[in-house]
Design a protein around this motif. Structure first.
Motif, PDB file in Angstrom:
ATOM      1  N   THR A 133       0.649  -1.227  -0.093  1.00  0.00           N
ATOM      2  CA  THR A 133       0.113   0.145   0.012  1.00  0.00           C
ATOM      3  C   THR A 133       0.966   1.390   0.081  1.00  0.00           C
ATOM      4  O   THR A 133       1.977   1.155   0.123  1.00  0.00           O
ATOM      5  CB  THR A 133      -1.065  -0.075   1.272  1.00  0.00           C
ATOM      6  N   PHE A 134       0.060   2.316  -0.502  1.00  0.00           N
ATOM      7  CA  PHE A 134       0.863   3.740  -0.524  1.00  0.00           C
ATOM      8  C   PHE A 134       1.212   4.105   1.047  1.00  0.00           C
ATOM      9  O   PHE A 134       2.252   4.939   1.393  1.00  0.00           O
ATOM     10  CB  PHE A 134       0.407   4.777  -1.246  1.00  0.00           C
ATOM     11  N   GLU A 135       0.346   3.702   1.969  1.00  0.00           N
ATOM     12  CA  GLU A 135       0.705   3.827   3.521  1.00  0.00           C
ATOM     13  C   GLU A 135       1.692   3.331   3.880  1.00  0.00           C
ATOM     14  O   GLU A 135       2.639   3.748   4.911  1.00  0.00           O
ATOM     15  CB  GLU A 135      -0.725   3.510   4.307  1.00  0.00           C
ATOM     16  N   ASP A 136       2.066   1.937   3.698  1.00  0.00           N
ATOM     17  CA  ASP A 136       3.443   1.243   3.854  1.00  0.00           C
ATOM     18  C   ASP A 136       4.631   2.050   3.021  1.00  0.00           C
ATOM     19  O   ASP A 136       5.695   2.087   3.771  1.00  0.00           O
ATOM     20  CB  ASP A 136       3.253  -0.127   3.168  1.00  0.00           C
TER      21      ASP A 136
ATOM     22  N   LEU B  34       4.785   5.212   2.624  1.00  0.00           N
ATOM     23  CA  LEU B  34       5.025   6.559   3.512  1.00  0.00           C
ATOM     24  C   LEU B  34       5.934   5.876   4.803  1.00  0.00           C
ATOM     25  O   LEU B  34       6.667   6.678   5.506  1.00  0.00           O
ATOM     26  CB  LEU B  34       3.756   7.068   3.841  1.00  0.00           C
ATOM     27  N   GLN B  35       5.064   4.953   5.349  1.00  0.00           N
ATOM     28  CA  GLN B  35       5.908   4.479   6.848  1.00  0.00           C
ATOM     29  C   GLN B  35       7.175   3.879   6.650  1.00  0.00           C
ATOM     30  O   GLN B  35       8.095   4.168   7.503  1.00  0.00           O
ATOM     31  CB  GLN B  35       4.848   3.260   7.360  1.00  0.00           C
ATOM     32  N   LEU B  36       7.443   3.345   5.394  1.00  0.00           N
ATOM     33  CA  LEU B  36       8.811   2.999   5.031  1.00  0.00           C
ATOM     34  C   LEU B  36       9.838   4.141   4.861  1.00  0.00           C
ATOM     35  O   LEU B  36      10.894   3.982   5.613  1.00  0.00           O
ATOM     36  CB  LEU B  36       8.744   2.148   3.807  1.00  0.00           C
ATOM     37  N   TYR B  37       9.401   5.241   4.495  1.00  0.00           N
ATOM     38  CA  TYR B  37      10.281   6.134   4.268  1.00  0.00           C
ATOM     39  C   TYR B  37      10.445   6.946   5.779  1.00  0.00           C
ATOM     40  O   TYR B  37      11.497   7.335   6.062  1.00  0.00           O
ATOM     41  CB  TYR B  37       9.524   7.330   3.250  1.00  0.00           C
ATOM     42  N   ARG B  38       9.492   6.984   6.462  1.00  0.00           N
ATOM     43  CA  ARG B  38       9.617   7.527   7.791  1.00  0.00           C
ATOM     44  C   ARG B  38      10.773   6.754   8.483  1.00  0.00           C
ATOM     45  O   ARG B  38      11.652   7.271   9.291  1.00  0.00           O
ATOM     46  CB  ARG B  38       8.327   7.714   8.427  1.00  0.00           C
ATOM     47  N   ASN B  39      10.602   5.582   8.527  1.00  0.00           N
ATOM     48  CA  ASN B  39      11.358   4.690   9.309  1.00  0.00           C
ATOM     49  C   ASN B  39      12.852   4.666   8.839  1.00  0.00           C
ATOM     50  O   ASN B  39      13.706   4.588   9.564  1.00  0.00           O
ATOM     51  CB  ASN B  39      10.919   3.340   9.429  1.00  0.00           C
ATOM     52  N   ALA B  40      12.848   4.522   7.646  1.00  0.00           N
ATOM     53  CA  ALA B  40      14.217   4.784   6.967  1.00  0.00           C
ATOM     54  C   ALA B  40      14.987   5.970   7.315  1.00  0.00           C
ATOM     55  O   ALA B  40      16.191   6.094   7.594  1.00  0.00           O
ATOM     56  CB  ALA B  40      14.167   4.959   5.333  1.00  0.00           C
TER      57      ALA B  40
ATOM     58  N   PRO C  13       1.433  -3.710  -5.937  1.00  0.00           N
ATOM     59  CA  PRO C  13       1.039  -2.793  -6.117  1.00  0.00           C
ATOM     60  C   PRO C  13       2.127  -1.299  -5.933  1.00  0.00           C
ATOM     61  O   PRO C  13       1.780  -0.534  -6.881  1.00  0.00           O
ATOM     62  CB  PRO C  13      -0.017  -2.451  -4.885  1.00  0.00           C
ATOM     63  N   PHE C  14       3.145  -1.412  -5.355  1.00  0.00           N
ATOM     64  CA  PHE C  14       3.997  -0.422  -5.307  1.00  0.00           C
ATOM     65  C   PHE C  14       5.421  -0.931  -5.337  1.00  0.00           C
ATOM     66  O   PHE C  14       5.676  -2.010  -4.615  1.00  0.00           O
ATOM     67  CB  PHE C  14       3.936   0.568  -4.253  1.00  0.00           C
ATOM     68  N   TYR C  15       6.565  -0.121  -5.880  1.00  0.00           N
ATOM     69  CA  TYR C  15       7.677  -0.544  -5.681  1.00  0.00           C
ATOM     70  C   TYR C  15       8.573   0.509  -5.252  1.00  0.00           C
ATOM     71  O   TYR C  15       8.317   1.733  -5.629  1.00  0.00           O
ATOM     72  CB  TYR C  15       8.404  -0.831  -7.080  1.00  0.00           C
ATOM     73  N   VAL C  16       9.542   0.298  -4.045  1.00  0.00           N
ATOM     74  CA  VAL C  16      10.507   1.354  -3.658  1.00  0.00           C
ATOM     75  C   VAL C  16      11.870   0.901  -3.591  1.00  0.00           C
ATOM     76  O   VAL C  16      12.284  -0.322  -3.756  1.00  0.00           O
ATOM     77  CB  VAL C  16      10.247   1.400  -2.038  1.00  0.00           C
TER      78      VAL C  16
ATOM     79  N   SER D  56      15.312  -6.104   8.194  1.00  0.00           N
ATOM     80  CA  SER D  56      14.789  -7.107   9.098  1.00  0.00           C
ATOM     81  C   SER D  56      13.534  -6.594   9.767  1.00  0.00           C
ATOM     82  O   SER D  56      12.444  -7.173   9.856  1.00  0.00           O
ATOM     83  CB  SER D  56      15.876  -7.718  10.073  1.00  0.00           C
ATOM     84  N   LYS D  57      13.541  -5.283  10.344  1.00  0.00           N
ATOM     85  CA  LYS D  57      12.390  -4.852  11.039  1.00  0.00           C
ATOM     86  C   LYS D  57      11.286  -4.764  10.188  1.00  0.00           C
ATOM     87  O   LYS D  57      10.077  -4.930  10.476  1.00  0.00           O
ATOM     88  CB  LYS D  57      13.096  -3.593  11.657  1.00  0.00           C
ATOM     89  N   GLU D  58      11.522  -3.987   8.938  1.00  0.00           N
ATOM     90  CA  GLU D  58      10.372  -3.642   8.133  1.00  0.00           C
ATOM     91  C   GLU D  58       9.982  -4.990   7.424  1.00  0.00           C
ATOM     92  O   GLU D  58       8.519  -4.927   7.170  1.00  0.00           O
ATOM     93  CB  GLU D  58      11.123  -2.747   7.042  1.00  0.00           C
ATOM     94  N   MET D  59      10.599  -5.962   7.303  1.00  0.00           N
ATOM     95  CA  MET D  59      10.130  -7.231   6.753  1.00  0.00           C
ATOM     96  C   MET D  59       9.030  -7.778   8.009  1.00  0.00           C
ATOM     97  O   MET D  59       8.063  -8.293   7.469  1.00  0.00           O
ATOM     98  CB  MET D  59      11.186  -8.372   6.640  1.00  0.00           C
ATOM     99  N   GLU D  60       9.649  -7.896   9.091  1.00  0.00           N
ATOM    100  CA  GLU D  60       8.784  -8.202  10.146  1.00  0.00           C
ATOM    101  C   GLU D  60       7.297  -7.473  10.485  1.00  0.00           C
ATOM    102  O   GLU D  60       6.399  -8.081  10.619  1.00  0.00           O
ATOM    103  CB  GLU D  60       9.600  -8.167  11.375  1.00  0.00           C
ATOM    104  N   SER D  61       7.464  -6.223  10.123  1.00  0.00           N
ATOM    105  CA  SER D  61       6.233  -5.192  10.205  1.00  0.00           C
ATOM    106  C   SER D  61       5.318  -5.447   9.156  1.00  0.00           C
ATOM    107  O   SER D  61       4.163  -4.982   9.263  1.00  0.00           O
ATOM    108  CB  SER D  61       6.770  -3.870  10.284  1.00  0.00           C
ATOM    109  N   GLY D  62       5.837  -5.925   8.025  1.00  0.00           N
ATOM    110  CA  GLY D  62       4.909  -6.050   6.838  1.00  0.00           C
ATOM    111  C   GLY D  62       5.076  -5.083   5.943  1.00  0.00           C
ATOM    112  O   GLY D  62       4.294  -5.057   5.095  1.00  0.00           O
ATOM    113  N   HIS D  63       6.033  -3.877   6.196  1.00  0.00           N
ATOM    114  CA  HIS D  63       5.913  -2.822   5.138  1.00  0.00           C
ATOM    115  C   HIS D  63       6.758  -3.311   3.968  1.00  0.00           C
ATOM    116  O   HIS D  63       6.370  -2.573   3.018  1.00  0.00           O
ATOM    117  CB  HIS D  63       6.778  -1.663   5.824  1.00  0.00           C
ATOM    118  N   ILE D  64       7.683  -4.100   3.820  1.00  0.00           N
ATOM    119  CA  ILE D  64       8.133  -4.738   2.805  1.00  0.00           C
ATOM    120  C   ILE D  64       7.709  -6.270   2.792  1.00  0.00           C
ATOM    121  O   ILE D  64       7.636  -6.946   3.658  1.00  0.00           O
ATOM    122  CB  ILE D  64       9.626  -4.702   2.888  1.00  0.00           C
ATOM    123  N   ILE D  65       7.252  -6.416   1.438  1.00  0.00           N
ATOM    124  CA  ILE D  65       6.829  -7.826   1.371  1.00  0.00           C
ATOM    125  C   ILE D  65       7.832  -8.694   0.612  1.00  0.00           C
ATOM    126  O   ILE D  65       8.038  -9.898   0.993  1.00  0.00           O
ATOM    127  CB  ILE D  65       5.327  -7.890   0.379  1.00  0.00           C
TER     128      ILE D  65
END
Length: 505
Positions: A273-276, A278-284, A320-323, A344-353
């Motif tokens: 999702t696009f929300e993911d 944005l969250q990925l960018y915030r965490n990065a 749906p989206f690529y980063v 590892s953290k973002e995979m566990e949270s589901g932000h990265i599939i």
């Protein structure tokens, strides 16, 4: 899961693809004056005596008048705009530029400065019979201070050539563009180009130490300094940065080049999702901090268009989206540890599939090719309406969804991609052929939506010929009045790049 990149992705030259698209058909775009209903201003008309005078300044082979030879300089690379110039001049020195402009100003002959002609808003091609002043022969590197990183060069230097040159001295250009194999540094400065490295190094104007420019009357303005700090009066260089050749013609540039990073890694990820996104960018930003150098997004349709039309291979399945996330630092072990912990953290949270990460230059290049070729891939579908806007991140992708709904049944494809790190989204609307109906549905609607969010109708490609009538969506009347005052002061006859940037009314 993450995996090493093993699939072969064809490496396509930007310049070659653009050339093939540009000349693959005998069908020419309509004249800009007819397509957009523009009336010629009261400039002089070039005659044989003018041509002879230019030959006396330059030389026979640097004054191009043959119709077939002039044609490519009249057409922008996306085949949207077409001018009617009868002559192309190719100076080699600032003095030659000065003589040409002084003569043109005395005769009220309009001039269109042109670099690599990679712009997307028609700013680098004539509208009527303006004289094309092409800078491809002003392509010398003048000096490089490998201690301070100050590079001084002529305006016609190709960006990629400059990057290759400074890399031999463990430096890089602070600017990276998909069109780097063709675009000129003078054009980059004149449009204040953005690009892939803006997140790390900021807007180009922050990296310009100084420049040399020629006014309409031939006066050479020497602001060619290489100091990072110089608070002596007005910062005159900024008058020319982003003015798209309407206030003066940039002939030389001094650029600050940062040190090349010893440890560079690139990750390419599938996101739901696009929300993911944005969250990925915030965490990065939090987790990667100083080593985060690029954060790019493209939706599924953008990537699929590139893969299909340019016969590339996508190393990931459909999402749906690529980063794309790039990190650049000086300590490979330290940077790798930070990146792995973040992933590892973002995979566990589901932000990265799903995704792939590499630090091998060839493999990074193949991944970047998918992103950088999106603009060209759309040209294979017919006509492309291209928009380059900046929007607050919370609303970044909304405009794509609005356009798909508004234009339902009228388009071949609509997709969005761009630089999450600076809020700049590129929106492509493809149709089989140019449609006035679709254009009227898009404009000014898209600019009205951007204005509501207090965004910018042009984030990095300038205003050019296509957007002067919409500039009021980003600049208020007081700002426009000042811009017009500056134009009149520096170019009272209005010969420099007319019909561009500023609206007539």
């Amino acid at each position: 899961m993450f995996r090493p990149l093993s699939l072969l992705i064809i490496n396509i030259s930007k310049h070659n693809v653009a050339s093939q698209i540009k000349y693959s058909t005998a069908i020419l775009p309509r004249l800009s004056s007819e397509k957009y209903n523009i009336k010629r201003k009261s400039f002089g008309t070039i005659n044989e005596s003018d041509i002879n005078h230019f030959r006396s300044i330059l030389s026979e082979n640097r004054v191009i008048t043959d119709e077939s030879d002039v044609l490519p300089y009249n057409i922008d690379w996306i085949k949207n705009c077409r001018g009617q110039s009868k002559v192309v001049l190719k100076p080699k020195t600032t003095d030659e530029v000065s003589e040409v402009l002084s003569y043109c100003n005395s005769k009220k002959l309009a001039v269109c400065p042109q670099g690599g002609n990679t712009g997307l808003v028609g700013g680098s091609v004539p509208v009527f019979d303006e004289i094309v002043l092409n800078f491809s022969l002003m392509n010398k590197v003048i000096s490089l201070d490998d201690i301070s990183g100050a590079l001084v060069c002529e305006a016609g230097c190709v960006l990629e050539n400059l990057d290759n040159y400074v890399r031999q001295h463990n430096l890089i250009m602070p600017l990276d563009l998909g069109a780097k194999g063709s675009c000129h540094i003078g054009g980059n400065v004149s449009t204040n180009a953005g690009g892939l490295r803006l997140l790390r190094y900021g807007n180009l104007h922050g990296s310009i130490l100084g420049l040399e420019a020629v006014k309409a009357d031939g006066t050479v303005i020497d602001c060619l300094r290489t100091l990072k700090k110089d608070n002596t009066g007005y910062h005159l260089k900024h008058l020319f940065i982003g003015s798209e050749g309407t206030l003066g013609v940039v002939t030389k540039v001094a650029v600050h080049c940062p040190a090349v990073s010893k440890a560079v890694s690139l990750g390419y990820f599938g996101v739901n999702t696009f929300e993911d996104v944005l969250q990925l960018y915030r965490n990065a930003k939090i987790s990667l901090g100083e080593i985060l150098s690029a954060f790019e997004m493209a939706d599924n349709r953008a990537i699929c268009s590139t893969v299909k039309n340019l016969k590339l291979t996508n190393p990931l399945e459909d999402y749906p989206f690529y980063v794309l996330i790039e990190t650049s630092g000086c300590d490979e072990e330290h940077d790798s540890e930070k990146l792995n912990r973040f992933l590892s953290k973002e995979m566990e949270s589901g932000h990265i599939i799903d995704g792939t990460v590499t630090s091998e230059p060839a493999k990074m290049r193949t991944i970047w090719n998918i992103r950088e070729n999106i603009a060209e891939a759309g040209l294979h579908d017919g006509y492309v309406f291209k928009y380059d806007v900046s929007i607050p991140l919370n609303n970044y992708y909304d405009i794509v969804l609005l356009l798909r709904k508004k234009l339902e049944g009228k388009y071949t494809n609509i997709y969005g991609y761009g630089h999450i790190g600076d809020g700049n989204i590129h929106i492509n609307v493809t149709v089989p052929e140019y449609s006035k109906e679709v254009c009227d549905m898009l404009e000014p609607y898209i600019f009205e939506q951007v204005a509501k969010l207090k965004g910018s109708i042009s984030a990095e490609h300038g205003v050019g010929f296509r957007k002067p009538q919409f500039i009021h969506y980003s600049k208020d009347e007081s700002a426009l009045r000042l811009m017009k005052d500056l134009k009149h002061l520096m170019d009272p006859n209005g010969i420099l790049n007319p019909y561009k940037v500023l609206p007539d009314v």
